[in-house]
Scaffold this motif. Sequence first.
Motif, PDB file in Angstrom:
ATOM      1  N   ASN A  17       0.813  -1.208   0.056  1.00 30.31           N
ATOM      2  CA  ASN A  17      -0.110   0.018  -0.034  1.00 30.31           C
ATOM      3  C   ASN A  17       0.964   1.335   0.088  1.00 30.31           C
ATOM      4  O   ASN A  17       0.594   2.197  -0.695  1.00 30.31           O
ATOM      5  CB  ASN A  17      -0.884  -0.056   1.106  1.00 30.31           C
ATOM      6  N   THR A  18       1.912   1.304   0.671  1.00 30.94           N
ATOM      7  CA  THR A  18       2.806   2.415   0.734  1.00 30.94           C
ATOM      8  C   THR A  18       3.438   2.610  -0.699  1.00 30.94           C
ATOM      9  O   THR A  18       3.810   3.840  -0.835  1.00 30.94           O
ATOM     10  CB  THR A  18       4.180   2.099   1.601  1.00 30.94           C
ATOM     11  N   LYS A  19       3.331   2.054  -1.573  1.00 29.63           N
ATOM     12  CA  LYS A  19       3.917   2.161  -2.852  1.00 29.63           C
ATOM     13  C   LYS A  19       2.829   3.111  -3.563  1.00 29.63           C
ATOM     14  O   LYS A  19       3.140   3.886  -4.447  1.00 29.63           O
ATOM     15  CB  LYS A  19       3.783   0.871  -3.893  1.00 29.63           C
ATOM     16  N   SER A  20       1.513   2.951  -3.081  1.00 26.27           N
ATOM     17  CA  SER A  20       0.619   4.236  -3.697  1.00 26.27           C
ATOM     18  C   SER A  20       0.919   5.390  -3.195  1.00 26.27           C
ATOM     19  O   SER A  20       0.551   6.445  -4.007  1.00 26.27           O
ATOM     20  CB  SER A  20      -0.876   3.796  -3.487  1.00 26.27           C
ATOM     21  N   VAL A  21       1.451   5.761  -1.949  1.00 24.96           N
ATOM     22  CA  VAL A  21       1.831   6.937  -1.462  1.00 24.96           C
ATOM     23  C   VAL A  21       2.900   7.621  -2.395  1.00 24.96           C
ATOM     24  O   VAL A  21       2.867   8.847  -2.910  1.00 24.96           O
ATOM     25  CB  VAL A  21       2.267   6.947  -0.059  1.00 24.96           C
ATOM     26  N   LEU A  22       3.855   6.870  -2.706  1.00 23.41           N
ATOM     27  CA  LEU A  22       4.795   7.158  -3.474  1.00 23.41           C
ATOM     28  C   LEU A  22       4.300   7.521  -4.886  1.00 23.41           C
ATOM     29  O   LEU A  22       5.015   8.496  -5.570  1.00 23.41           O
ATOM     30  CB  LEU A  22       5.948   6.247  -3.913  1.00 23.41           C
ATOM     31  N   ASP A  23       3.610   6.739  -5.389  1.00 22.99           N
ATOM     32  CA  ASP A  23       3.044   7.128  -6.661  1.00 22.99           C
ATOM     33  C   ASP A  23       2.349   8.243  -6.795  1.00 22.99           C
ATOM     34  O   ASP A  23       2.024   8.903  -7.669  1.00 22.99           O
ATOM     35  CB  ASP A  23       1.940   5.814  -7.321  1.00 22.99           C
ATOM     36  N   ALA A  24       1.574   8.660  -5.729  1.00 22.71           N
ATOM     37  CA  ALA A  24       0.753   9.921  -5.383  1.00 22.71           C
ATOM     38  C   ALA A  24       1.559  11.279  -5.536  1.00 22.71           C
ATOM     39  O   ALA A  24       1.187  12.105  -6.180  1.00 22.71           O
ATOM     40  CB  ALA A  24      -0.104   9.839  -4.304  1.00 22.71           C
ATOM     41  N   LEU A  25       2.662  11.135  -4.911  1.00 20.08           N
ATOM     42  CA  LEU A  25       3.537  12.164  -4.750  1.00 20.08           C
ATOM     43  C   LEU A  25       5.025  11.733  -4.675  1.00 20.08           C
ATOM     44  O   LEU A  25       5.613  11.363  -3.740  1.00 20.08           O
ATOM     45  CB  LEU A  25       3.423  12.989  -3.522  1.00 20.08           C
ATOM     46  N   PRO A  26       5.386  11.576  -5.937  1.00 21.01           N
ATOM     47  CA  PRO A  26       7.256  10.858  -6.073  1.00 21.01           C
ATOM     48  C   PRO A  26       7.875  11.837  -5.352  1.00 21.01           C
ATOM     49  O   PRO A  26       7.671  13.081  -5.053  1.00 21.01           O
ATOM     50  CB  PRO A  26       7.164  11.043  -7.561  1.00 21.01           C
ATOM     51  N   THR A  27       9.161  11.464  -5.191  1.00 24.22           N
ATOM     52  CA  THR A  27      10.078  11.961  -4.258  1.00 24.22           C
ATOM     53  C   THR A  27      11.207  12.887  -5.211  1.00 24.22           C
ATOM     54  O   THR A  27      11.867  13.446  -4.811  1.00 24.22           O
ATOM     55  CB  THR A  27      10.747  11.385  -3.160  1.00 24.22           C
ATOM     56  N   THR A  28      11.010  12.546  -6.535  1.00 26.29           N
ATOM     57  CA  THR A  28      12.147  12.729  -7.423  1.00 26.29           C
ATOM     58  C   THR A  28      11.311  13.544  -8.352  1.00 26.29           C
ATOM     59  O   THR A  28      10.296  13.456  -8.710  1.00 26.29           O
ATOM     60  CB  THR A  28      12.911  11.760  -7.941  1.00 26.29           C
ATOM     61  N   PHE A  29      12.281  14.311  -8.964  1.00 28.17           N
ATOM     62  CA  PHE A  29      11.708  15.110 -10.431  1.00 28.17           C
ATOM     63  C   PHE A  29      11.681  14.039 -11.553  1.00 28.17           C
ATOM     64  O   PHE A  29      12.845  13.572 -11.818  1.00 28.17           O
ATOM     65  CB  PHE A  29      12.694  16.307 -10.752  1.00 28.17           C
ATOM     66  N   ASP A  30      10.655  13.423 -11.969  1.00 24.36           N
ATOM     67  CA  ASP A  30      10.444  12.391 -12.756  1.00 24.36           C
ATOM     68  C   ASP A  30       9.696  12.606 -14.071  1.00 24.36           C
ATOM     69  O   ASP A  30       8.664  11.868 -14.308  1.00 24.36           O
ATOM     70  CB  ASP A  30       9.729  11.056 -12.184  1.00 24.36           C
ATOM     71  N   PRO A  31      10.146  13.371 -14.853  1.00 26.22           N
ATOM     72  CA  PRO A  31       9.224  13.684 -16.305  1.00 26.22           C
ATOM     73  C   PRO A  31       9.266  12.544 -17.143  1.00 26.22           C
ATOM     74  O   PRO A  31       8.396  12.340 -17.775  1.00 26.22           O
ATOM     75  CB  PRO A  31      10.152  14.840 -16.879  1.00 26.22           C
TER      76      PRO A  31
END
Length: 224
Positions: A104-118
């Motif tokens: 489930n925590t992967k959804s948090v990273l998908d919602a607001l990534p921690t890197t500039f990911d164009p």
Amino acid sequence: MEKPTKPEPQRLTGLKKRQQIEVAGRTMFIWIAAAAVSISLCVATGQYLFGRWVHNNKVIAAKSKASATLSSNLSNITGLTDEVDALVANQALASVKTNPNDPNTKSVLDALPTTFDPAALGTSLQQIILGRSGVAIENIIVPQDATEAEQIPSTPQEMAFSFVISGEYSQVQNAILDIEKTIRPIKITSMSLTGTDADLRANIEAVTYYQPPKTVTVGEEVIK
């Protein structure tokens, strides 16, 4: 019998007087010099001790601050652990997972990534978000990858992008709805539509966000 006569007191001549004055002057000079040296030593010692006292107070204050920070961090561990455990068991997060096998925590990273990911954003738009509705993707423009490391504050940062899609009215409508439903926050800033219901073309500009992670470091500070 004759009484002994008392010797007459010896009178000081001018030379002896000068000698005594010189001896007294030298003695006085020695005492003054000794007193001056003693006072200088006392002043220097006092200044040194005062400087050490001030420095020690600074060190104690810095240690107290570090100790308070450590105590606060230790007391927050339990609460942070409980919050993470709650996210792991959160059913709302489980319902929006891209891959059912992901935590489930992967959804948090998908919602607001921690890197500039164009690049990841462009791939997600093309293969997942816009591809569901069946629209034709004519163009996707995302920012260039950052070439230099920058000091970015750990607050949400905007990342602008744009894309052009075409298809039937219902397909374009569904594509926009899919954008609204995505777990990653996307805000459409402008949209222009041209064509007919059977062949509709949409030029859309939008922004999404990422949040650089906070870093925790243990360092040393020199107290001057």
